[in-house]
Scaffold this motif. Sequence first.
Motif, short mmCIF file in Angstrom:
data_model
loop_
_atom_site.label_atom_id
_atom_site.label_comp_id
_atom_site.label_asym_id
_atom_site.label_seq_id
_atom_site.Cartn_x
_atom_site.Cartn_y
_atom_site.Cartn_z
N PHE A 56 0.83 -1.20 0.00
CA PHE A 56 0.00 0.00 0.00
C PHE A 56 0.87 1.25 0.00
CE2 PHE A 56 0.70 -0.54 4.61
CZ PHE A 56 0.99 0.77 5.00
N PHE A 57 0.27 2.34 -0.49
CA PHE A 57 0.80 3.68 -0.31
C PHE A 57 -0.25 4.46 0.47
CE2 PHE A 57 2.96 2.35 -4.21
CZ PHE A 57 4.26 2.78 -3.98
N SER A 58 0.20 5.44 1.27
CA SER A 58 -0.75 6.31 1.96
C SER A 58 -0.16 7.70 2.12
CB SER A 58 -1.12 5.74 3.34
OG SER A 58 -0.01 5.78 4.22
N ALA A 59 -1.05 8.67 2.20
CA ALA A 59 -0.66 10.06 2.46
C ALA A 59 -1.41 10.54 3.69
CB ALA A 59 -0.96 10.95 1.26
N MET A 60 -0.68 11.20 4.60
CA MET A 60 -1.26 11.67 5.85
C MET A 60 -0.87 13.13 6.04
SD MET A 60 0.04 8.36 8.05
CE MET A 60 -0.68 8.91 9.59
N SER A 61 -1.83 13.93 6.45
CA SER A 61 -1.54 15.35 6.64
C SER A 61 -2.30 15.89 7.84
CB SER A 61 -1.92 16.15 5.38
OG SER A 61 -3.30 15.99 5.09
N SER A 62 -1.75 16.94 8.44
CA SER A 62 -2.42 17.60 9.57
C SER A 62 -1.71 18.90 9.90
CB SER A 62 -2.44 16.70 10.81
OG SER A 62 -1.12 16.48 11.28
N VAL A 71 2.18 19.04 8.44
CA VAL A 71 2.97 18.05 7.69
C VAL A 71 2.11 17.36 6.65
CG1 VAL A 71 4.41 17.58 9.73
CG2 VAL A 71 2.54 16.02 9.15
N CYS A 72 2.80 16.84 5.66
CA CYS A 72 2.22 15.86 4.74
C CYS A 72 3.25 14.74 4.61
CB CYS A 72 1.91 16.48 3.38
SG CYS A 72 1.16 15.29 2.23
N LYS A 73 2.84 13.52 4.91
CA LYS A 73 3.74 12.37 4.87
C LYS A 73 3.25 11.39 3.81
CE LYS A 73 3.74 9.10 8.09
NZ LYS A 73 3.96 8.42 9.38
N TRP A 74 4.16 11.02 2.91
CA TRP A 74 3.88 10.02 1.88
C TRP A 74 4.69 8.78 2.23
CZ3 TRP A 74 0.76 8.66 -1.86
CH2 TRP A 74 1.18 7.78 -2.87
N GLN A 75 4.00 7.65 2.43
CA GLN A 75 4.72 6.46 2.83
C GLN A 75 4.14 5.21 2.17
OE1 GLN A 75 4.46 6.06 7.09
NE2 GLN A 75 2.40 5.22 7.04
N SER A 76 4.88 4.13 2.28
CA SER A 76 4.44 2.87 1.72
C SER A 76 4.64 1.77 2.74
CB SER A 76 5.24 2.54 0.45
OG SER A 76 6.62 2.38 0.76
N GLY A 77 3.88 0.69 2.57
CA GLY A 77 4.06 -0.52 3.36
C GLY A 77 4.08 -1.73 2.43
N PHE A 78 5.24 -2.37 2.32
CA PHE A 78 5.40 -3.53 1.45
C PHE A 78 5.86 -4.70 2.31
CE2 PHE A 78 5.61 -2.12 -3.18
CZ PHE A 78 4.92 -0.94 -2.95
N SER A 79 4.99 -5.69 2.49
CA SER A 79 5.29 -6.76 3.44
C SER A 79 6.43 -7.66 2.98
CB SER A 79 4.04 -7.60 3.72
OG SER A 79 3.53 -8.16 2.53
N ALA A 80 6.77 -7.66 1.69
CA ALA A 80 7.88 -8.49 1.21
C ALA A 80 9.24 -7.83 1.40
CB ALA A 80 7.67 -8.83 -0.27
N ASN A 81 9.27 -6.62 1.91
CA ASN A 81 10.54 -5.90 2.00
C ASN A 81 11.54 -6.54 2.96
OD1 ASN A 81 10.01 -4.05 0.06
ND2 ASN A 81 9.78 -2.30 1.44
N GLY A 82 11.04 -7.24 3.97
CA GLY A 82 11.96 -7.87 4.92
C GLY A 82 12.92 -8.82 4.22
N ALA A 83 12.41 -9.58 3.24
CA ALA A 83 13.25 -10.51 2.50
C ALA A 83 14.24 -9.78 1.60
CB ALA A 83 12.38 -11.44 1.66
N ARG A 84 13.96 -8.50 1.32
CA ARG A 84 14.86 -7.69 0.49
C ARG A 84 15.87 -6.91 1.32
NH1 ARG A 84 9.52 -5.96 -1.93
NH2 ARG A 84 9.24 -7.21 -3.83
N GLY A 85 15.77 -7.05 2.63
CA GLY A 85 16.63 -6.27 3.50
C GLY A 85 16.21 -4.83 3.62
N THR A 90 8.34 2.81 4.62
CA THR A 90 9.30 3.85 4.23
C THR A 90 8.52 5.06 3.74
OG1 THR A 90 9.47 2.90 2.01
CG2 THR A 90 11.17 2.29 3.59
N GLY A 91 9.17 6.23 3.74
CA GLY A 91 8.47 7.41 3.24
C GLY A 91 9.24 8.69 3.46
N LEU A 92 8.62 9.78 3.03
CA LEU A 92 9.16 11.13 3.19
C LEU A 92 8.10 12.03 3.81
CD1 LEU A 92 10.91 11.60 -0.27
CD2 LEU A 92 12.06 11.37 1.94
N LEU A 93 8.56 13.05 4.53
CA LEU A 93 7.65 13.96 5.23
C LEU A 93 8.04 15.41 4.93
CD1 LEU A 93 6.37 13.70 8.86
CD2 LEU A 93 7.57 15.77 8.16
N ILE A 94 7.06 16.21 4.58
CA ILE A 94 7.24 17.66 4.41
C ILE A 94 6.74 18.34 5.68
CG2 ILE A 94 6.66 19.71 3.08
CD1 ILE A 94 6.00 17.81 0.73
#
Length: 326
Positions: A56-62, A71-85, A90-94
Amino acid sequence: MAHEGTFLYLSQADVAAAGVPMARIVDAVELSLKEKALGRTKMPPKHWIDLDEHRFFSAMSSAVQASGGAVCKWQSGFSANGARGLPYITGLLIFSDIETGQPLALMDSTWITAQRTAAATAVAARHLAAPESRVLAMLGCGLQGRTHVVALRHLFPTFTTVRAFDLVAANAERYASEMERRHGIQVTCCPDAKTALEGADIIVSSGPIEPNAPRALRLDGVKPGALIVTIDYDSYWHPSALAAADGFYTDDVGQMLHLKEYGYFLHVPPVTAEIGEVVAGLKPGRRRPGDILMSMNMGVSVEDVATARLVYDAARGQGRGVRLPL
């Protein structure tokens, strides 16, 4: 003082090196949730993009006046990332100034999300857990498992034991070794989640957020007086467990209702209170010592504002980061 026409870029290393202590984050997050309950913040629902049930991707602001920022935060959640190290989240925040609207900083949000999520659990525990809590059950032994030990030990120096479970047994073993070395506490690796729950005063579930997760955990074996905090939505708790809790809390009712359209929170009971309402004294927290309470902490943007403010101020004072033109 802001530098007109520029902003500060803070890498993940810069954010972590700023060294904001968990104690300050817990207090700042608590204030932000209280301000939200008192109607002194602005926070629309999360913007959510589910690529499939594992990504998933999500954007959060307040905007939080008390923190002087938005802030506005753009982030992702990828459950297979653990196997990729790679981290699951992960994401970025303004981070912008609330008086001028000027962007003050662009920063990596991985550290911020990890810290503020654990801090929000600590805030819930401060108001809902038994004061003499000694045993933590940690379901999921990744980054959140580590930050939660720091946050909860800050409030509960009586913590002596962690009962740990991870779907990958080697992760739990590495976690146990690290936590015992760093914090001098006993960590028991459990063969399954149900075993980990037994005898715990505070239970935190932190698996991947997936709409079609098994939702198999029940209250069987949960001791009277325990507090359950989920930071993985309702992905792992059976609807009967939600209904059986003596009190059901969350950090934001509106977002919980909004996320129903994505397959989450379809069977939640009526909410007793938002955590911020308990902090502000508007609604009750724990009423009886033997009550089993549950708090579904989704992670809300006002917590990001509070934490980003601390990081920005510390990093700027230390001369960290790179100043770039707008």
